[in-house]
Design a protein around this motif. Structure first.
Motif, PDB file in Angstrom:
ATOM      1  N   LEU A 128       2.262  61.369  27.948  1.00 43.01           N
ATOM      2  CA  LEU A 128       2.892  60.051  28.140  1.00 43.01           C
ATOM      3  C   LEU A 128       4.216  59.956  27.394  1.00 43.01           C
ATOM      4  O   LEU A 128       5.219  59.458  27.925  1.00 43.01           O
ATOM      5  CB  LEU A 128       1.970  58.937  27.624  1.00 43.01           C
ATOM      6  N   PHE A 129       4.206  60.437  26.151  1.00 43.08           N
ATOM      7  CA  PHE A 129       5.401  60.344  25.312  1.00 43.08           C
ATOM      8  C   PHE A 129       6.527  61.238  25.837  1.00 43.08           C
ATOM      9  O   PHE A 129       7.693  60.842  25.834  1.00 43.08           O
ATOM     10  CB  PHE A 129       5.042  60.698  23.868  1.00 43.08           C
ATOM     11  N   LEU A 130       6.180  62.437  26.288  1.00 42.86           N
ATOM     12  CA  LEU A 130       7.199  63.323  26.848  1.00 42.86           C
ATOM     13  C   LEU A 130       7.795  62.725  28.117  1.00 42.86           C
ATOM     14  O   LEU A 130       9.009  62.773  28.326  1.00 42.86           O
ATOM     15  CB  LEU A 130       6.612  64.705  27.127  1.00 42.86           C
ATOM     16  N   ASN A 131       6.955  62.160  28.976  1.00 41.07           N
ATOM     17  CA  ASN A 131       7.444  61.516  30.191  1.00 41.07           C
ATOM     18  C   ASN A 131       8.422  60.384  29.837  1.00 41.07           C
ATOM     19  O   ASN A 131       9.494  60.273  30.426  1.00 41.07           O
ATOM     20  CB  ASN A 131       6.264  60.987  31.009  1.00 41.07           C
ATOM     21  N   TYR A 132       8.058  59.540  28.870  1.00 39.23           N
ATOM     22  CA  TYR A 132       8.932  58.452  28.429  1.00 39.23           C
ATOM     23  C   TYR A 132      10.231  59.005  27.843  1.00 39.23           C
ATOM     24  O   TYR A 132      11.317  58.515  28.139  1.00 39.23           O
ATOM     25  CB  TYR A 132       8.186  57.602  27.388  1.00 39.23           C
ATOM     26  N   SER A 133      10.106  60.047  27.029  1.00 35.96           N
ATOM     27  CA  SER A 133      11.277  60.623  26.366  1.00 35.96           C
ATOM     28  C   SER A 133      12.280  61.181  27.367  1.00 35.96           C
ATOM     29  O   SER A 133      13.488  61.008  27.211  1.00 35.96           O
ATOM     30  CB  SER A 133      10.847  61.730  25.398  1.00 35.96           C
ATOM     31  N   LEU A 185      13.372  50.222  21.031  1.00 36.31           N
ATOM     32  CA  LEU A 185      12.085  49.542  21.004  1.00 36.31           C
ATOM     33  C   LEU A 185      11.227  50.158  22.095  1.00 36.31           C
ATOM     34  O   LEU A 185      11.478  49.956  23.286  1.00 36.31           O
ATOM     35  CB  LEU A 185      12.251  48.043  21.222  1.00 36.31           C
ATOM     36  N   LEU A 186      10.273  50.936  21.683  1.00 35.73           N
ATOM     37  CA  LEU A 186       9.392  51.633  22.608  1.00 35.73           C
ATOM     38  C   LEU A 186       8.668  50.642  23.511  1.00 35.73           C
ATOM     39  O   LEU A 186       8.065  49.683  23.042  1.00 35.73           O
ATOM     40  CB  LEU A 186       8.361  52.451  21.825  1.00 35.73           C
ATOM     41  N   GLU A 187       8.742  50.888  24.799  1.00 33.72           N
ATOM     42  CA  GLU A 187       7.962  50.116  25.744  1.00 33.72           C
ATOM     43  C   GLU A 187       6.545  50.687  25.731  1.00 33.72           C
ATOM     44  O   GLU A 187       6.360  51.899  25.711  1.00 33.72           O
ATOM     45  CB  GLU A 187       8.555  50.256  27.145  1.00 33.72           C
ATOM     46  N   THR A 188       5.546  49.822  25.718  1.00 35.74           N
ATOM     47  CA  THR A 188       4.166  50.293  25.712  1.00 35.74           C
ATOM     48  C   THR A 188       3.927  51.186  26.920  1.00 35.74           C
ATOM     49  O   THR A 188       4.332  50.869  28.035  1.00 35.74           O
ATOM     50  CB  THR A 188       3.190  49.103  25.721  1.00 35.74           C
ATOM     51  N   GLN A 189       3.276  52.309  26.663  1.00 33.11           N
ATOM     52  CA  GLN A 189       2.944  53.275  27.711  1.00 33.11           C
ATOM     53  C   GLN A 189       1.423  53.280  27.864  1.00 33.11           C
ATOM     54  O   GLN A 189       0.702  53.406  26.884  1.00 33.11           O
ATOM     55  CB  GLN A 189       3.436  54.673  27.323  1.00 33.11           C
ATOM     56  N   HIS A 190       0.974  53.142  29.090  1.00 37.06           N
ATOM     57  CA  HIS A 190      -0.454  53.063  29.359  1.00 37.06           C
ATOM     58  C   HIS A 190      -0.922  54.335  30.047  1.00 37.06           C
ATOM     59  O   HIS A 190      -0.386  54.726  31.085  1.00 37.06           O
ATOM     60  CB  HIS A 190      -0.777  51.863  30.249  1.00 37.06           C
ATOM     61  N   GLY A 191      -1.927  54.973  29.470  1.00 40.45           N
ATOM     62  CA  GLY A 191      -2.546  56.143  30.081  1.00 40.45           C
ATOM     63  C   GLY A 191      -3.938  55.793  30.557  1.00 40.45           C
ATOM     64  O   GLY A 191      -4.333  54.618  30.576  1.00 40.45           O
ATOM     65  N   LEU A 192      -4.706  56.800  30.909  1.00 40.73           N
ATOM     66  CA  LEU A 192      -6.085  56.573  31.339  1.00 40.73           C
ATOM     67  C   LEU A 192      -6.998  56.247  30.170  1.00 40.73           C
ATOM     68  O   LEU A 192      -7.859  55.376  30.268  1.00 40.73           O
ATOM     69  CB  LEU A 192      -6.618  57.803  32.079  1.00 40.73           C
ATOM     70  N   ALA A 193      -6.818  56.950  29.035  1.00 45.09           N
ATOM     71  CA  ALA A 193      -7.698  56.772  27.875  1.00 45.09           C
ATOM     72  C   ALA A 193      -6.984  56.226  26.653  1.00 45.09           C
ATOM     73  O   ALA A 193      -7.631  55.749  25.727  1.00 45.09           O
ATOM     74  CB  ALA A 193      -8.371  58.094  27.519  1.00 45.09           C
ATOM     75  N   VAL A 194      -5.636  56.315  26.628  1.00 47.55           N
ATOM     76  CA  VAL A 194      -4.881  55.852  25.464  1.00 47.55           C
ATOM     77  C   VAL A 194      -3.705  54.989  25.884  1.00 47.55           C
ATOM     78  O   VAL A 194      -3.233  55.066  27.023  1.00 47.55           O
ATOM     79  CB  VAL A 194      -4.360  57.039  24.601  1.00 47.55           C
TER      80      VAL A 194
END
Length: 153
Positions: free
Chosen positions: A122-127, A8-17
């Protein structure tokens, strides 16, 4: 990391997305994204025989409703908004070896704004940091210069 358990992907918050799970209420936006001619020419639809609309529907159902232990799809949303504008995904995810293939697509209305680059980062960092993936491969067709730039960044 379990070999077959659901993630279950945890929501990832960026600056614009923001990146978060794609929800059933996103089905219309997902269909529109996958059906857009400028997006379709860059994605390989390998859903089997049938019309383009039937293939899109298979992809929508796979992304929203099917558990696939070898894939993880995240929706790309403008910061603080609810409308899906793209997708970033792990495909061919081998959890034992810690490898995967990166996939992403963005609504053409948002091309050139840096949103895909931020979402992929963001996705690569999470991965890497949360899922323990050690090798991620990205590919695009030779004429897809924008996608190539995203991967190089």
């Amino acid at each position: 990391m379990s070999t077959y358990g659901a993630v279950l992907l945890e929501t990832q918050h960026g600056l614009a997305v923001d990146l978060r799970l794609i929800m059933p209420e996103d089905v219309l936006a997902l269909r529109q994204l996958l059906s857009h001619p400028d997006v379709q020419r860059h994605i390989l639809v390998r859903s089997g025989p049938g019309s383009a609309s039937a293939q899109v529907e298979k992809l929508v159902n796979r992304m929203l409703f099917a558990f696939d232990p070898c894939a993880l799809h995240a929706g790309i949303y403008l910061k603080g908004q609810q409308r899906l504008i793209g997708i970033v995904a792990l495909q061919n995810w081998n959890r034992r070896e810690g490898t995967a293939t990166l996939g992403y697509m963005l609504d053409p209305a948002w091309w050139g704004c840096g949103l895909a680059t931020e979402a992929v980062g963001l996705f690569l960092n999470y991965s890497v940091h949360t899922l323990g993936i050690t090798r991620i491969e990205g590919r695009c067709t030779g004429d897809n210069i924008r996608s190539e730039r995203v991967m190089l960044k």
